[in-house]
Design a protein around this motif. Structure first.
Motif, PDB file in Angstrom:
ATOM      1  N   LYS A 218       0.837  -1.208   0.000  1.00  0.00           N
ATOM      2  CA  LYS A 218       0.000   0.000   0.000  1.00  0.00           C
ATOM      3  C   LYS A 218       0.866   1.251   0.000  1.00  0.00           C
ATOM      4  O   LYS A 218       0.603   2.198  -0.732  1.00  0.00           O
ATOM      5  N   LYS A 219       1.889   1.247   0.832  1.00  0.00           N
ATOM      6  CA  LYS A 219       2.732   2.446   0.906  1.00  0.00           C
ATOM      7  C   LYS A 219       3.415   2.736  -0.425  1.00  0.00           C
ATOM      8  O   LYS A 219       3.518   3.888  -0.837  1.00  0.00           O
ATOM      9  N   ILE A 220       3.852   1.672  -1.083  1.00  0.00           N
ATOM     10  CA  ILE A 220       4.542   1.909  -2.354  1.00  0.00           C
ATOM     11  C   ILE A 220       3.543   2.361  -3.420  1.00  0.00           C
ATOM     12  O   ILE A 220       3.811   3.284  -4.189  1.00  0.00           O
ATOM     13  N   MET A 221       2.347   1.764  -3.437  1.00  0.00           N
ATOM     14  CA  MET A 221       1.343   2.178  -4.415  1.00  0.00           C
ATOM     15  C   MET A 221       0.951   3.645  -4.198  1.00  0.00           C
ATOM     16  O   MET A 221       0.605   4.341  -5.139  1.00  0.00           O
ATOM     17  N   ARG A 222       1.025   4.096  -2.934  1.00  0.00           N
ATOM     18  CA  ARG A 222       0.659   5.487  -2.622  1.00  0.00           C
ATOM     19  C   ARG A 222       1.849   6.436  -2.603  1.00  0.00           C
ATOM     20  O   ARG A 222       1.704   7.613  -2.233  1.00  0.00           O
ATOM     21  N   ALA A 223       3.004   5.930  -2.952  1.00  0.00           N
ATOM     22  CA  ALA A 223       4.200   6.794  -2.952  1.00  0.00           C
ATOM     23  C   ALA A 223       3.965   7.978  -3.896  1.00  0.00           C
ATOM     24  O   ALA A 223       3.321   7.826  -4.943  1.00  0.00           O
ATOM     25  N   VAL A 224       4.475   9.134  -3.503  1.00  0.00           N
ATOM     26  CA  VAL A 224       4.333  10.325  -4.334  1.00  0.00           C
ATOM     27  C   VAL A 224       5.072  10.105  -5.650  1.00  0.00           C
ATOM     28  O   VAL A 224       6.238   9.719  -5.665  1.00  0.00           O
ATOM     29  N   THR A 225       4.346  10.282  -6.749  1.00  0.00           N
ATOM     30  CA  THR A 225       5.035  10.281  -8.045  1.00  0.00           C
ATOM     31  C   THR A 225       4.935  11.699  -8.575  1.00  0.00           C
ATOM     32  O   THR A 225       4.576  12.608  -7.835  1.00  0.00           O
ATOM     33  N   ASP A 226       5.242  11.886  -9.832  1.00  0.00           N
ATOM     34  CA  ASP A 226       5.399  13.259 -10.297  1.00  0.00           C
ATOM     35  C   ASP A 226       4.429  13.512 -11.431  1.00  0.00           C
ATOM     36  O   ASP A 226       3.767  12.598 -11.905  1.00  0.00           O
ATOM     37  N   THR A 227       4.363  14.740 -11.886  1.00  0.00           N
ATOM     38  CA  THR A 227       3.472  15.049 -13.001  1.00  0.00           C
ATOM     39  C   THR A 227       3.949  14.286 -14.240  1.00  0.00           C
ATOM     40  O   THR A 227       5.108  13.888 -14.329  1.00  0.00           O
ATOM     41  N   GLY A 228       3.031  14.083 -15.169  1.00  0.00           N
ATOM     42  CA  GLY A 228       3.345  13.267 -16.336  1.00  0.00           C
ATOM     43  C   GLY A 228       3.063  11.814 -15.993  1.00  0.00           C
ATOM     44  O   GLY A 228       2.540  11.508 -14.923  1.00  0.00           O
ATOM     45  N   SER A 229       3.412  10.907 -16.910  1.00  0.00           N
ATOM     46  CA  SER A 229       3.152   9.500 -16.644  1.00  0.00           C
ATOM     47  C   SER A 229       4.312   8.624 -17.080  1.00  0.00           C
ATOM     48  O   SER A 229       4.234   7.413 -17.046  1.00  0.00           O
ATOM     49  N   GLU A 230       5.402   9.270 -17.513  1.00  0.00           N
ATOM     50  CA  GLU A 230       6.550   8.504 -18.010  1.00  0.00           C
ATOM     51  C   GLU A 230       7.414   7.990 -16.862  1.00  0.00           C
ATOM     52  O   GLU A 230       7.741   8.748 -15.937  1.00  0.00           O
ATOM     53  N   VAL A 231       7.782   6.728 -16.946  1.00  0.00           N
ATOM     54  CA  VAL A 231       8.713   6.165 -15.967  1.00  0.00           C
ATOM     55  C   VAL A 231      10.141   6.448 -16.445  1.00  0.00           C
ATOM     56  O   VAL A 231      10.745   5.658 -17.162  1.00  0.00           O
ATOM     57  N   VAL A 232      10.645   7.625 -16.088  1.00  0.00           N
ATOM     58  CA  VAL A 232      12.026   7.980 -16.457  1.00  0.00           C
ATOM     59  C   VAL A 232      12.728   8.615 -15.264  1.00  0.00           C
ATOM     60  O   VAL A 232      12.108   9.304 -14.456  1.00  0.00           O
ATOM     61  N   ALA A 233      14.020   8.361 -15.175  1.00  0.00           N
ATOM     62  CA  ALA A 233      14.818   8.951 -14.098  1.00  0.00           C
ATOM     63  C   ALA A 233      15.127  10.401 -14.448  1.00  0.00           C
ATOM     64  O   ALA A 233      15.611  10.691 -15.544  1.00  0.00           O
ATOM     65  N   ASP A 234      14.776  11.294 -13.551  1.00  0.00           N
ATOM     66  CA  ASP A 234      15.036  12.718 -13.741  1.00  0.00           C
ATOM     67  C   ASP A 234      15.019  13.347 -12.348  1.00  0.00           C
ATOM     68  O   ASP A 234      13.969  13.723 -11.829  1.00  0.00           O
ATOM     69  N   GLU A 235      16.182  13.395 -11.770  1.00  0.00           N
ATOM     70  CA  GLU A 235      16.365  13.848 -10.386  1.00  0.00           C
ATOM     71  C   GLU A 235      15.664  15.183 -10.107  1.00  0.00           C
ATOM     72  O   GLU A 235      14.960  15.336  -9.112  1.00  0.00           O
TER      73      GLU A 235
END
Ligand code: TYM
Length: 332
Positions: A218-235
């Motif tokens: 649950k915690k990982i599914m609710r982890a804050v992600t970022d705008t957009g939907s691409e899974v890319v590394a961008d610090e």
């Protein structure tokens, strides 16, 4: 064989994912190539005055987790810091070699004393990094695996070793931090630019090694992600996704660019599900082994006593030399 040394505090009922990836995994790997000393920093934990029962329990839970994560009592001396009295003795000697300004510059001390309020913070919090230097120098350690938050403390240890050697003659090896860039700072799941931390993360931001798999997912599914939907590394622009990519990659061994390619066009959901799987798969067996080890306290205490015996042999040699160098009489 070169020596490796590290310590971990028993300040929570479980290690967290940051401790595991940033430190404990490296302890396990390095015991293969190094003469290894790993301890539970129970004296450091006293800086925040834990309840005695809690400290006892947490020290055993910490020890059990270290063995459960893969430390082999044959290869590594695993012990409680307080069992090797020489740590405290050397700490005093090094305290006398450290400038007030030098100790006051430690950012962890500044952060913590700001949090507690200057008058509530103990003197122990101030001298904490000097005890840490004693922990390291007493074993003549070559490598010290840690997360990047300990880098400044490692620099102080190096400075103190060099200063002592210059003043009194060659006594200490100058230790090297062993920090793996990819995992040097695992982020809080809810605030990914901050490090995951037992003292400052909210429960939703931190994943415990001993956590129930359901809660963990649950915690990982609710982890804050970022705008957009691409899974890319961008610090810069996607610290949340970048943090999860680092976690996945560290656990699965799949390089980040490959993960980016694999999840192209799939959105965050599928990706997070896999991150959760990777974490549960790693932690489930550790949790199971920890429970088993905790069921036999006498055996666990015996393992720690044996670890302390091995550590003491080395610590005593260094202390005899230090006493001599600095002008304390023999025979005490
Ligand atoms: P402690 O108990 O806070 O943390 C144990 C180890 O976990 C690492 N770590 C992390 N790594 C990556 N990402 C994170 N979010 C993260 N959070 C924690 C820490 O860097 C550390 O390696 N002062 C030390 C204990 C200590 C010690 C020593 C370490 C006492 N004496 C001698 C090395 C050598 C500490 O508080 O770690």
């Amino acid at each position: 064989r070169p020596r490796v040394l590290s310590g971990i505090q028993p300040t929570a009922d479980s290690f967290h994912l940051g401790n595991y990836l940033g430190a404990v995994r490296q302890y396990v790997a390095l015991q293969e190539t190094h003469e290894a000393f790993y301890f539970i920093a129970d004296l450091h934990a006293l800086t925040v005055t834990p309840k005695p029962e809690e400290l006892r329990r947490r020290t055993r839970v910490a020890a059990a987790q270290l063995f459960a994560a893969g430390l082999d009592p044959e290869r590594s001396a695993v012990f409680a810091q307080s069992h090797v009295r020489e740590h405290s003795e050397l700490a005093w000697i090094l305290i006398c070699q450290t400038g007030m300004g030098e100790a006051g510059r430690m950012t962890q001390f500044k952060d913590k004393s700001a949090r507690y309020g200057e008058s509530a913070a103990s003197v122990g919090l101030f001298t904490y990094p000097i005890l840490q230097a004693a922990d390291i120098l007493i074993y003549q350690a070559d490598q010290v695996p840690v997360g990047v938050d300990q880098k400044q403390h490692l620099e102080l240890s190096r400075d103190l070793a060099q200063r002592f050697n210059n003043r009194y003659g060659q006594t200490f090896k100058v230790p090297n931090p062993y920090i793996l860039k990819e995992v040097e700072k695992i982020g809080d799941l809810q605030d990914p630019t901050a490090k995951m931390s037992k003292s400052s993360s909210s429960p939703q931001g931190i994943i415990d090694v001993l956590e129930e798999p359901g809660a963990l997912r649950k915690k990982i599914m609710r982890a804050v992600t970022d705008t957009g939907s691409e899974v890319v590394a961008d610090e810069e622009n996607k610290p949340g996704v970048t943090n999860l990519l680092r976690i996945h990659s560290a656990l699965s061994g799949v390089p980040i660019p490959e993960l980016e390619a694999r999840f192209a066009g799939q959105g965050y959901g599928a990706f997070k599900k896999e991150v959760a799987e990777a974490v549960t798969e790693t932690f489930a067996p550790i949790r199971e082994r920890t429970e088993k080890l905790l069921a036999d306290e006498a055996e666990l205490d015996r393992l720690l006593a044996a670890g302390a015996d091995r550590a003491r042999r080395v610590a005593r040699q260094t202390m005899a030399r230090v006493r001599d160098r600095i002008g304390l009489l023999h025979g005490g």
